[in-house]
Design a protein around this motif. Structure first.
Motif, PDB file in Angstrom:
ATOM      1  N   PHE A  96       0.867  -1.360   0.025  1.00 25.09           N
ATOM      2  CA  PHE A  96      -0.145   0.053  -0.047  1.00 25.09           C
ATOM      3  C   PHE A  96       0.795   1.188   0.210  1.00 25.09           C
ATOM      4  N   VAL A  97       1.281   1.516  -1.183  1.00 28.40           N
ATOM      5  CA  VAL A  97       2.522   2.442  -1.219  1.00 28.40           C
ATOM      6  C   VAL A  97       1.482   3.919  -1.500  1.00 28.40           C
ATOM      7  N   ASN A  98       0.547   3.892  -2.000  1.00 24.71           N
ATOM      8  CA  ASN A  98      -0.158   4.950  -2.228  1.00 24.71           C
ATOM      9  C   ASN A  98      -1.874   4.866  -1.503  1.00 24.71           C
ATOM     10  N   ASN A  99      -2.168   3.830  -1.071  1.00 20.14           N
ATOM     11  CA  ASN A  99      -3.450   3.665  -0.664  1.00 20.14           C
ATOM     12  C   ASN A  99      -3.627   3.311   0.908  1.00 20.14           C
ATOM     13  N   ASN A 100      -2.599   3.463   1.643  1.00 18.78           N
ATOM     14  CA  ASN A 100      -2.621   3.143   3.279  1.00 18.78           C
ATOM     15  C   ASN A 100      -3.359   4.580   3.498  1.00 18.78           C
ATOM     16  N   PRO A 101      -3.670   4.228   4.952  1.00 29.25           N
ATOM     17  CA  PRO A 101      -4.802   5.361   5.660  1.00 29.25           C
ATOM     18  C   PRO A 101      -4.022   6.582   5.754  1.00 29.25           C
ATOM     19  N   LEU A 102      -4.804   7.689   5.709  1.00 31.66           N
ATOM     20  CA  LEU A 102      -4.001   8.949   6.156  1.00 31.66           C
ATOM     21  C   LEU A 102      -3.807   8.872   7.552  1.00 31.66           C
ATOM     22  N   TYR A 103      -4.900   8.342   8.557  1.00 26.41           N
ATOM     23  CA  TYR A 103      -4.752   8.427   9.979  1.00 26.41           C
ATOM     24  C   TYR A 103      -5.414   6.975  10.631  1.00 26.41           C
ATOM     25  N   LEU A 104      -5.076   6.677  11.629  1.00 27.16           N
ATOM     26  CA  LEU A 104      -5.815   5.592  12.189  1.00 27.16           C
ATOM     27  C   LEU A 104      -5.775   5.727  13.624  1.00 27.16           C
ATOM     28  N   TYR A 105      -6.345   4.730  14.313  1.00 21.98           N
ATOM     29  CA  TYR A 105      -6.525   4.420  15.745  1.00 21.98           C
ATOM     30  C   TYR A 105      -6.981   3.212  16.001  1.00 21.98           C
ATOM     31  N   ILE A 106      -6.344   2.424  17.240  1.00 21.91           N
ATOM     32  CA  ILE A 106      -6.683   1.215  17.569  1.00 21.91           C
ATOM     33  C   ILE A 106      -7.521   1.109  18.713  1.00 21.91           C
ATOM     34  N   GLU A 107      -8.454   0.350  18.985  1.00 26.67           N
ATOM     35  CA  GLU A 107      -9.045   0.126  20.189  1.00 26.67           C
ATOM     36  C   GLU A 107      -9.408  -1.364  20.328  1.00 26.67           C
ATOM     37  N   ALA A 108      -9.395  -1.657  21.853  1.00 29.20           N
ATOM     38  CA  ALA A 108      -9.573  -3.045  22.273  1.00 29.20           C
ATOM     39  C   ALA A 108     -10.773  -3.155  23.105  1.00 29.20           C
ATOM     40  N   SER A 109     -11.631  -4.462  23.353  1.00 30.37           N
ATOM     41  CA  SER A 109     -12.631  -4.305  24.232  1.00 30.37           C
ATOM     42  C   SER A 109     -12.675  -6.042  24.552  1.00 30.37           C
ATOM     43  N   GLU A 110     -13.174  -6.175  25.724  1.00 31.11           N
ATOM     44  CA  GLU A 110     -13.402  -7.532  26.203  1.00 31.11           C
ATOM     45  C   GLU A 110     -14.680  -8.074  25.829  1.00 31.11           C
ATOM     46  N   THR A 111     -15.425  -7.168  25.421  1.00 29.65           N
ATOM     47  CA  THR A 111     -17.005  -7.265  24.990  1.00 29.65           C
ATOM     48  C   THR A 111     -17.220  -6.321  23.734  1.00 29.65           C
ATOM     49  N   MET A 112     -18.346  -6.625  22.801  1.00 29.47           N
ATOM     50  CA  MET A 112     -18.456  -5.787  22.026  1.00 29.47           C
ATOM     51  C   MET A 112     -19.296  -4.450  22.338  1.00 29.47           C
ATOM     52  N   ALA A 113     -19.873  -4.284  23.751  1.00 25.73           N
ATOM     53  CA  ALA A 113     -20.771  -3.215  24.152  1.00 25.73           C
ATOM     54  C   ALA A 113     -20.201  -2.088  23.805  1.00 25.73           C
ATOM     55  N   GLU A 114     -21.140  -1.122  23.664  1.00 17.34           N
ATOM     56  CA  GLU A 114     -20.800   0.190  23.358  1.00 17.34           C
ATOM     57  C   GLU A 114     -20.292   0.831  24.958  1.00 17.34           C
ATOM     58  N   GLY A 115     -19.167   1.492  24.465  1.00 12.05           N
ATOM     59  CA  GLY A 115     -18.669   2.157  25.675  1.00 12.05           C
ATOM     60  C   GLY A 115     -17.618   1.280  26.343  1.00 12.05           C
ATOM     61  N   SER A 116     -17.456   0.168  25.810  1.00 11.45           N
ATOM     62  CA  SER A 116     -16.302  -0.813  26.554  1.00 11.45           C
ATOM     63  C   SER A 116     -15.164  -0.742  25.888  1.00 11.45           C
ATOM     64  N   TRP A 117     -14.908   0.155  24.896  1.00 10.67           N
ATOM     65  CA  TRP A 117     -13.431   0.148  24.181  1.00 10.67           C
ATOM     66  C   TRP A 117     -12.528   0.911  24.895  1.00 10.67           C
ATOM     67  N   VAL A 118     -11.454   0.327  24.718  1.00  8.56           N
ATOM     68  CA  VAL A 118     -10.318   0.923  25.367  1.00  8.56           C
ATOM     69  C   VAL A 118      -9.100   1.539  24.368  1.00  8.56           C
ATOM     70  N   ASN A 119      -8.859   2.765  24.260  1.00 10.49           N
ATOM     71  CA  ASN A 119      -7.951   3.230  23.289  1.00 10.49           C
ATOM     72  C   ASN A 119      -6.368   2.708  23.317  1.00 10.49           C
ATOM     73  N   LEU A 120      -5.959   2.111  22.498  1.00 13.68           N
ATOM     74  CA  LEU A 120      -4.729   1.335  22.568  1.00 13.68           C
ATOM     75  C   LEU A 120      -3.715   2.057  21.780  1.00 13.68           C
ATOM     76  N   VAL A 121      -3.948   2.717  20.579  1.00 10.11           N
ATOM     77  CA  VAL A 121      -3.302   3.564  19.809  1.00 10.11           C
ATOM     78  C   VAL A 121      -4.049   4.914  19.503  1.00 10.11           C
ATOM     79  N   PRO A 122      -3.637   6.031  20.123  1.00 12.30           N
ATOM     80  CA  PRO A 122      -4.378   7.311  19.652  1.00 12.30           C
ATOM     81  C   PRO A 122      -4.507   7.442  18.379  1.00 12.30           C
ATOM     82  N   LYS A 123      -5.342   8.281  17.847  1.00 10.26           N
ATOM     83  CA  LYS A 123      -5.374   8.742  16.208  1.00 10.26           C
ATOM     84  C   LYS A 123      -3.885   9.235  16.010  1.00 10.26           C
ATOM     85  N   ARG A 124      -3.473   8.818  14.981  1.00 11.08           N
ATOM     86  CA  ARG A 124      -1.893   9.178  14.506  1.00 11.08           C
ATOM     87  C   ARG A 124      -1.775   9.074  13.016  1.00 11.08           C
TER      88      ARG A 124
END
Length: 128
Positions: A56-84
């Motif tokens: 992905f030389v030209n088509n990688n994202p401009l920004y990204l962030y990564i989150e994780a959760s033990e469940t899929m419940a809304e509000g349960s996501w923990v930010n692992l990698v802030p937007k960068r």
């Protein structure tokens, strides 16, 4: 999914071309973002995450962030990698040390691409 099956991003083998990974269709809508959620085999402590943009030389994202959760419940996501900014990693890989969340168990990982784009591989490494 747009150019190939998204499950390819989890392949243990090196990518062989641009269609060997996850890529979404381009969007020109302001504020657009795309996400992929991966369910891990079992809940674990996540220590490191790698994204491979080899083809992905030209088509990688401009920004990204990564989150994780033990469940899929809304509000349960923990930010692992802030937007960068990830555009400078076009054609390369990037590694994130997320061991700061060492006491938490996660079953789901969510990668959010802004506004869109792709990557060849997502590797998630657990730690004891």
């Amino acid at each position: 999914e747009h150019y190939g099956p998204a499950v390819q991003m989890l392949s243990p083998f090196p990518p062989i071309h641009m269609f060997d990974g996850l890529e979404s269709a381009r969007s020109r809508i302001p504020g657009h973002m795309e996400e992929v959620i991966v369910e891990l085999h079992r809940a674990c402590h996540v220590g490191r995450i790698e994204l491979d943009f080899l083809w992905f030389v030209n088509n990688n994202p401009l920004y990204l962030y990564i989150e994780a959760s033990e469940t899929m419940a809304e509000g349960s996501w923990v930010n692992l990698v802030p937007k960068r900014l990830t555009k400078p990693y076009a054609g390369n890989g990037i590694e994130f040390d997320v061991s700061k969340t060492s006491g938490l168990l996660f079953k789901y990982i969510r990668v959010v691409a802004i506004p869109d784009g792709g990557f060849n591989r997502l590797r998630i490494y657990s730690r004891p």
